[in-house]
Write a protein that holds these residues in place. Structure first.
Motif, PDB file in Angstrom:
ATOM      1  N   GLY A  75      -1.313  53.222 -47.461  1.00 23.05           N
ATOM      2  CA  GLY A  75      -0.091  53.991 -48.815  1.00 23.05           C
ATOM      3  C   GLY A  75      -1.141  54.412 -50.443  1.00 23.05           C
ATOM      4  O   GLY A  75      -1.601  54.359 -50.180  1.00 23.05           O
TER       5      GLY A  75
ATOM      6  N   ARG B 181       7.395  57.779 -48.496  1.00 24.34           N
ATOM      7  CA  ARG B 181       6.734  57.231 -48.128  1.00 24.34           C
ATOM      8  C   ARG B 181       6.637  56.389 -49.823  1.00 24.34           C
ATOM      9  O   ARG B 181       6.704  55.491 -50.285  1.00 24.34           O
ATOM     10  CB  ARG B 181       5.091  57.246 -48.090  1.00 24.34           C
ATOM     11  CG  ARG B 181       4.766  55.990 -48.712  1.00 24.34           C
ATOM     12  CD  ARG B 181       4.422  54.998 -47.519  1.00 24.34           C
ATOM     13  NE  ARG B 181       3.841  53.647 -47.908  1.00 24.34           N
ATOM     14  CZ  ARG B 181       4.308  52.653 -48.478  1.00 24.34           C
ATOM     15  NH1 ARG B 181       5.726  52.755 -49.629  1.00 24.34           N
ATOM     16  NH2 ARG B 181       3.488  51.467 -48.790  1.00 24.34           N
TER      17      ARG B 181
ATOM     18  N   LEU C 132       8.946  53.030 -46.227  1.00 26.56           N
ATOM     19  CA  LEU C 132       7.748  52.264 -45.637  1.00 26.56           C
ATOM     20  C   LEU C 132       8.692  52.009 -44.733  1.00 26.56           C
ATOM     21  O   LEU C 132       8.045  52.553 -43.537  1.00 26.56           O
ATOM     22  CB  LEU C 132       6.677  51.118 -46.264  1.00 26.56           C
ATOM     23  CG  LEU C 132       5.726  50.520 -45.321  1.00 26.56           C
ATOM     24  CD1 LEU C 132       4.801  51.532 -44.615  1.00 26.56           C
ATOM     25  CD2 LEU C 132       5.223  48.935 -45.895  1.00 26.56           C
TER      26      LEU C 132
END
Length: 262
Positions: A35, A128, A134
């Protein structure tokens, strides 16, 4: 003998597709799991590659599409409250252009190409950043990738009736249904394992399959207008980067809006 030889030829590309596919899955999951800046950097790389492929198909000699798409990505990633309005305006623009002009590549402007590539990937960064973001992206990938993979297998095994012969002669109704039959339960299984709200997953799974199919057909329209078979040749067995993104580019906005509403 002819039938046996034809069946053999139908599967000759599978080893390359499988190896490339596994590597792409591992790379995509790694970037999404990390990320942050790594995800944004990865998305910018994808935007550059896919945007450049679109420029080549449209015979544009510059980097207008990837540059504009990069701006859309950054705007979407850092200004989430306005994202749905921006996306809505972008798709209205696309709809207006396609509704008022013949389907010809000259009318697929760089701005439309940038909206087509950049905004969905910006929305991926937006997902995200959400609660359980996620897990939702992994759910999305599992649905879209399963639908795509099993549609290929189902089409080659059982395909008899063309889904959209004027757009993509290789896609079949049987293959599409096979993809959906596998993708929905796989997605719900992943949602259950990742402790996602099952009610939301149930609502999202079917539409995500449908959007991924529409995304595939939309890219097929673009390729047919440009008279090319694949968007590029970077990925052995798969074609170009845009060929691997096509289903994701429509499915991501669908997931984002479902998560916002629910």
């Amino acid at each position: 003998m002819v039938t046996r030889e034809r069946n053999k030829q139908m599967w000759t590309d599978m080893p390359a597709r499988l190896i490339t596919g596994v590597l792409l899955v591992l790379l995509a999951l790694s970037v999404v799991i990390i990320g942050g800046g790594v995800l944004l950097a990865g998305l910018l790389v994808v935007i550059f590659l896919a945007g450049r492929e679109l420029c080549v198909m449209l015979h544009l000699d510059d980097l207008t599409v990837p540059v504009l798409a990069g701006f859309f990505l950054l705007a979407a990633a850092f200004h989430q409250p306005a994202l749905i309005l921006v996306v809505g305006a972008g798709w209205l623009l696309i709809g207006w252009i396609l509704n008022h002009h013949p389907l010809h590549q000259a009318h697929v402007t760089p701005l439309v190409g940038a909206v087509y590539i950049g905004l969905p990937l910006g929305m991926l960064a937006g997902v995200r950043g959400m609660d359980q973001g996620l897990a939702w992206i992994i759910f999305l990938f599992s649905v879209v990738w399963t639908a795509d993979s099993m549609a290929l297998v189902g089409g080659r095994l059982f395909g008899r009736h063309r889904l959209a012969p004027a757009i993509s002669p290789g896609k079949t109704i049987e293959g599409t249904l096979t993809g959906a039959v596998f993708a929905v339960p796989v997605g719900l299984l992943v949602a259950s394992v990742l402790a996602l709200p099952l009610a939301t997953a149930v609502v999202a799974a079917g539409p995500l399959v449908a959007l991924s199919v529409l995304g595939d057909l939309l890219e097929s329209v673009i390729k047919r207008l440009c008279n090319v078979k694949d968007s590029g040749h970077l990925l052995p067995g798969h074609g170009g980067v845009l060929d691997r993104l096509d289903g994701i580019l429509l499915a991501v906005p669908g997931l984002y809006m479902i998560l916002v509403v629910m």
